[in-house]
Scaffold this motif. Sequence first.
Motif, PDB file in Angstrom:
ATOM      1  N   MET A   1     -10.543 -23.793  -6.822  1.00 37.08           N
ATOM      2  CA  MET A   1     -10.417 -22.939  -5.661  1.00 37.08           C
ATOM      3  C   MET A   1      -9.646 -21.666  -6.045  1.00 37.08           C
ATOM      4  SD  MET A   1      -9.046 -23.792  -1.885  1.00 37.08           S
ATOM      5  CE  MET A   1     -10.673 -23.771  -1.173  1.00 37.08           C
ATOM      6  N   PRO A   2     -10.154 -20.501  -5.710  1.00 38.88           N
ATOM      7  CA  PRO A   2      -9.490 -19.245  -6.061  1.00 38.88           C
ATOM      8  C   PRO A   2      -8.140 -19.089  -5.354  1.00 38.88           C
ATOM      9  CG  PRO A   2     -11.750 -18.858  -5.362  1.00 38.88           C
ATOM     10  CD  PRO A   2     -11.426 -20.283  -5.057  1.00 38.88           C
ATOM     11  N   THR A   3      -7.268 -18.347  -5.980  1.00 41.61           N
ATOM     12  CA  THR A   3      -5.973 -17.982  -5.417  1.00 41.61           C
ATOM     13  C   THR A   3      -5.907 -16.469  -5.351  1.00 41.61           C
ATOM     14  OG1 THR A   3      -4.867 -19.945  -6.289  1.00 41.61           O
ATOM     15  CG2 THR A   3      -3.473 -18.050  -5.804  1.00 41.61           C
ATOM     16  N   ILE A   4      -5.510 -15.953  -4.192  1.00 40.50           N
ATOM     17  CA  ILE A   4      -5.393 -14.503  -4.025  1.00 40.50           C
ATOM     18  C   ILE A   4      -3.934 -14.144  -3.801  1.00 40.50           C
ATOM     19  CG2 ILE A   4      -6.035 -12.514  -2.622  1.00 40.50           C
ATOM     20  CD1 ILE A   4      -8.649 -14.049  -1.957  1.00 40.50           C
ATOM     21  N   LEU A   5      -3.435 -13.210  -4.593  1.00 39.38           N
ATOM     22  CA  LEU A   5      -2.087 -12.679  -4.442  1.00 39.38           C
ATOM     23  C   LEU A   5      -2.206 -11.224  -4.028  1.00 39.38           C
ATOM     24  CD1 LEU A   5      -0.444 -13.973  -7.738  1.00 39.38           C
ATOM     25  CD2 LEU A   5      -0.545 -15.117  -5.518  1.00 39.38           C
ATOM     26  N   SER A   6      -1.295 -10.791  -3.159  1.00 39.09           N
ATOM     27  CA  SER A   6      -1.362  -9.414  -2.691  1.00 39.09           C
ATOM     28  C   SER A   6       0.018  -8.949  -2.251  1.00 39.09           C
ATOM     29  CB  SER A   6      -2.339  -9.321  -1.523  1.00 39.09           C
ATOM     30  OG  SER A   6      -2.487  -7.997  -1.097  1.00 39.09           O
ATOM     31  N   HIS A   7       0.292  -7.679  -2.491  1.00 38.89           N
ATOM     32  CA  HIS A   7       1.527  -7.068  -1.984  1.00 38.89           C
ATOM     33  C   HIS A   7       1.205  -5.648  -1.540  1.00 38.89           C
ATOM     34  CE1 HIS A   7       5.441  -5.039  -1.980  1.00 38.89           C
ATOM     35  NE2 HIS A   7       5.880  -6.225  -1.591  1.00 38.89           N
ATOM     36  N   THR A   8       1.639  -5.318  -0.328  1.00 42.89           N
ATOM     37  CA  THR A   8       1.394  -4.000   0.255  1.00 42.89           C
ATOM     38  C   THR A   8       2.718  -3.338   0.564  1.00 42.89           C
ATOM     39  OG1 THR A   8      -0.699  -4.728   1.205  1.00 42.89           O
ATOM     40  CG2 THR A   8       0.322  -2.786   2.211  1.00 42.89           C
ATOM     41  N   ILE A   9       2.764  -2.016   0.342  1.00 40.65           N
ATOM     42  CA  ILE A   9       3.964  -1.240   0.656  1.00 40.65           C
ATOM     43  C   ILE A   9       3.535   0.101   1.243  1.00 40.65           C
ATOM     44  CG2 ILE A   9       4.134  -0.204  -1.663  1.00 40.65           C
ATOM     45  CD1 ILE A   9       7.217  -0.549  -1.401  1.00 40.65           C
ATOM     46  N   ASP A  10       4.278   0.568   2.227  1.00 41.94           N
ATOM     47  CA  ASP A  10       4.061   1.910   2.769  1.00 41.94           C
ATOM     48  C   ASP A  10       4.988   2.863   2.034  1.00 41.94           C
ATOM     49  OD1 ASP A  10       2.178   0.903   4.473  1.00 41.94           O
ATOM     50  OD2 ASP A  10       3.461   0.934   6.250  1.00 41.94           O
ATOM     51  N   ILE A  11       4.417   3.959   1.560  1.00 40.71           N
ATOM     52  CA  ILE A  11       5.139   4.921   0.723  1.00 40.71           C
ATOM     53  C   ILE A  11       5.196   6.258   1.447  1.00 40.71           C
ATOM     54  CG2 ILE A  11       5.122   6.116  -1.507  1.00 40.71           C
ATOM     55  CD1 ILE A  11       3.527   3.694  -2.617  1.00 40.71           C
ATOM     56  N   GLN A  12       6.366   6.854   1.477  1.00 41.70           N
ATOM     57  CA  GLN A  12       6.546   8.154   2.126  1.00 41.70           C
ATOM     58  C   GLN A  12       6.253   9.274   1.127  1.00 41.70           C
ATOM     59  OE1 GLN A  12       6.882   8.183   5.483  1.00 41.70           O
ATOM     60  NE2 GLN A  12       6.634   6.001   5.085  1.00 41.70           N
ATOM     61  N   ALA A  13       4.991   9.347   0.742  1.00 46.25           N
ATOM     62  CA  ALA A  13       4.500  10.370  -0.186  1.00 46.25           C
ATOM     63  C   ALA A  13       2.999  10.492   0.040  1.00 46.25           C
ATOM     64  CB  ALA A  13       4.785   9.978  -1.634  1.00 46.25           C
ATOM     65  N   PRO A  14       2.439  11.668  -0.238  1.00 46.35           N
ATOM     66  CA  PRO A  14       0.985  11.826  -0.067  1.00 46.35           C
ATOM     67  C   PRO A  14       0.197  10.929  -1.027  1.00 46.35           C
ATOM     68  CG  PRO A  14       2.046  13.929  -0.646  1.00 46.35           C
ATOM     69  CD  PRO A  14       3.093  12.869  -0.695  1.00 46.35           C
ATOM     70  N   ALA A  15      -0.996  10.546  -0.602  1.00 46.57           N
ATOM     71  CA  ALA A  15      -1.839   9.660  -1.399  1.00 46.57           C
ATOM     72  C   ALA A  15      -2.136  10.235  -2.778  1.00 46.57           C
ATOM     73  CB  ALA A  15      -3.140   9.368  -0.653  1.00 46.57           C
ATOM     74  N   ASP A  16      -2.313  11.548  -2.887  1.00 48.49           N
ATOM     75  CA  ASP A  16      -2.619  12.115  -4.203  1.00 48.49           C
ATOM     76  C   ASP A  16      -1.441  11.958  -5.164  1.00 48.49           C
ATOM     77  OD1 ASP A  16      -1.120  14.064  -2.821  1.00 48.49           O
ATOM     78  OD2 ASP A  16      -2.196  15.738  -3.739  1.00 48.49           O
ATOM     79  N   ARG A  17      -0.220  12.005  -4.654  1.00 46.19           N
ATOM     80  CA  ARG A  17       0.946  11.796  -5.526  1.00 46.19           C
ATOM     81  C   ARG A  17       1.029  10.328  -5.952  1.00 46.19           C
ATOM     82  NH1 ARG A  17       6.449  13.314  -3.193  1.00 46.19           N
ATOM     83  NH2 ARG A  17       5.429  15.326  -3.041  1.00 46.19           N
ATOM     84  N   VAL A  18       0.774   9.412  -5.025  1.00 44.07           N
ATOM     85  CA  VAL A  18       0.790   7.983  -5.361  1.00 44.07           C
ATOM     86  C   VAL A  18      -0.264   7.700  -6.433  1.00 44.07           C
ATOM     87  CG1 VAL A  18       0.404   5.652  -4.475  1.00 44.07           C
ATOM     88  CG2 VAL A  18       1.696   7.317  -3.103  1.00 44.07           C
ATOM     89  N   TRP A  19      -1.456   8.255  -6.254  1.00 44.74           N
ATOM     90  CA  TRP A  19      -2.525   8.068  -7.248  1.00 44.74           C
ATOM     91  C   TRP A  19      -2.116   8.649  -8.599  1.00 44.74           C
ATOM     92  CZ3 TRP A  19      -6.668   5.114  -7.657  1.00 44.74           C
ATOM     93  CH2 TRP A  19      -7.606   5.405  -8.643  1.00 44.74           C
ATOM     94  N   ALA A  20      -1.490   9.803  -8.586  1.00 42.40           N
ATOM     95  CA  ALA A  20      -1.059  10.440  -9.838  1.00 42.40           C
ATOM     96  C   ALA A  20      -0.051   9.567 -10.578  1.00 42.40           C
ATOM     97  CB  ALA A  20      -0.475  11.825  -9.561  1.00 42.40           C
ATOM     98  N   VAL A  21       0.890   8.971  -9.859  1.00 39.82           N
ATOM     99  CA  VAL A  21       1.866   8.087 -10.495  1.00 39.82           C
ATOM    100  C   VAL A  21       1.165   6.839 -11.034  1.00 39.82           C
ATOM    101  CG1 VAL A  21       3.898   6.626 -10.108  1.00 39.82           C
ATOM    102  CG2 VAL A  21       3.819   8.936  -9.135  1.00 39.82           C
ATOM    103  N   LEU A  22       0.286   6.252 -10.238  1.00 41.90           N
ATOM    104  CA  LEU A  22      -0.437   5.047 -10.648  1.00 41.90           C
ATOM    105  C   LEU A  22      -1.262   5.273 -11.905  1.00 41.90           C
ATOM    106  CD1 LEU A  22      -1.375   2.112 -10.012  1.00 41.90           C
ATOM    107  CD2 LEU A  22      -3.272   3.162  -8.733  1.00 41.90           C
ATOM    108  N   THR A  23      -1.906   6.417 -12.011  1.00 40.92           N
ATOM    109  CA  THR A  23      -2.824   6.661 -13.130  1.00 40.92           C
ATOM    110  C   THR A  23      -2.170   7.356 -14.319  1.00 40.92           C
ATOM    111  OG1 THR A  23      -3.619   8.688 -12.068  1.00 40.92           O
ATOM    112  CG2 THR A  23      -4.869   6.653 -11.659  1.00 40.92           C
ATOM    113  N   ASP A  24      -0.890   7.693 -14.214  1.00 38.25           N
ATOM    114  CA  ASP A  24      -0.145   8.230 -15.362  1.00 38.25           C
ATOM    115  C   ASP A  24       0.383   7.038 -16.157  1.00 38.25           C
ATOM    116  OD1 ASP A  24       1.346   9.587 -17.240  1.00 38.25           O
ATOM    117  OD2 ASP A  24       2.840  10.330 -15.799  1.00 38.25           O
ATOM    118  N   THR A  25      -0.527   6.332 -16.780  1.00 42.50           N
ATOM    119  CA  THR A  25      -0.188   5.069 -17.422  1.00 42.50           C
ATOM    120  C   THR A  25       0.730   5.238 -18.635  1.00 42.50           C
ATOM    121  OG1 THR A  25      -2.232   5.111 -18.709  1.00 42.50           O
ATOM    122  CG2 THR A  25      -2.282   3.967 -16.569  1.00 42.50           C
TER     123      THR A  25
END
Length: 147
Positions: A1-25
């Motif tokens: 049986m599959p197991t799903i893990l998830s965590h969500t957070i609201d960030i006080q920053a524009p989505a493009d900045r969040v994406w930029a941080v995420l993809t600056d690996t």
Amino acid sequence: MPTILSHTIDIQAPADRVWAVLTDTAAYPTWNPFMTRLEGDLVVGARLAVTVVPPGGKPNNFSPTVTEVEPGRRLAWLGRLLATWIFAGAHSFEVRPLGPGATRFTQSERFSGLLVPLLRSTLRSTEAGFAAMNTALAERAETGVRH
């Protein structure tokens, strides 16, 4: 049986900045307490080199394949141990704008395969790692830190 893990957070920053941080690996070692290394091209079909360090755990290296890239919105990959029926993890990051200057970020993974029941305690520490990474990502995006 599959197991799903998830965590969500609201960030006080524009989505493009969040994406930029995420993809600056390349910067992950400087701020990311859970995913300390992510190398490779973020394009569908590319193999990545990833190191995760669950809270209280030892580093784990794996080489997932990128399965989805929707710039500014979603990044996903699939990792497996030998074959998907033995153990697989479908990981995703989702960036959802909540309005100007606010973003909802969700990191999740669907684990499947024969080994899932044997790895339940390890998976719990993985969920704590998601929370640690999401919090660090929020702090970095909200402060606009760039290295």
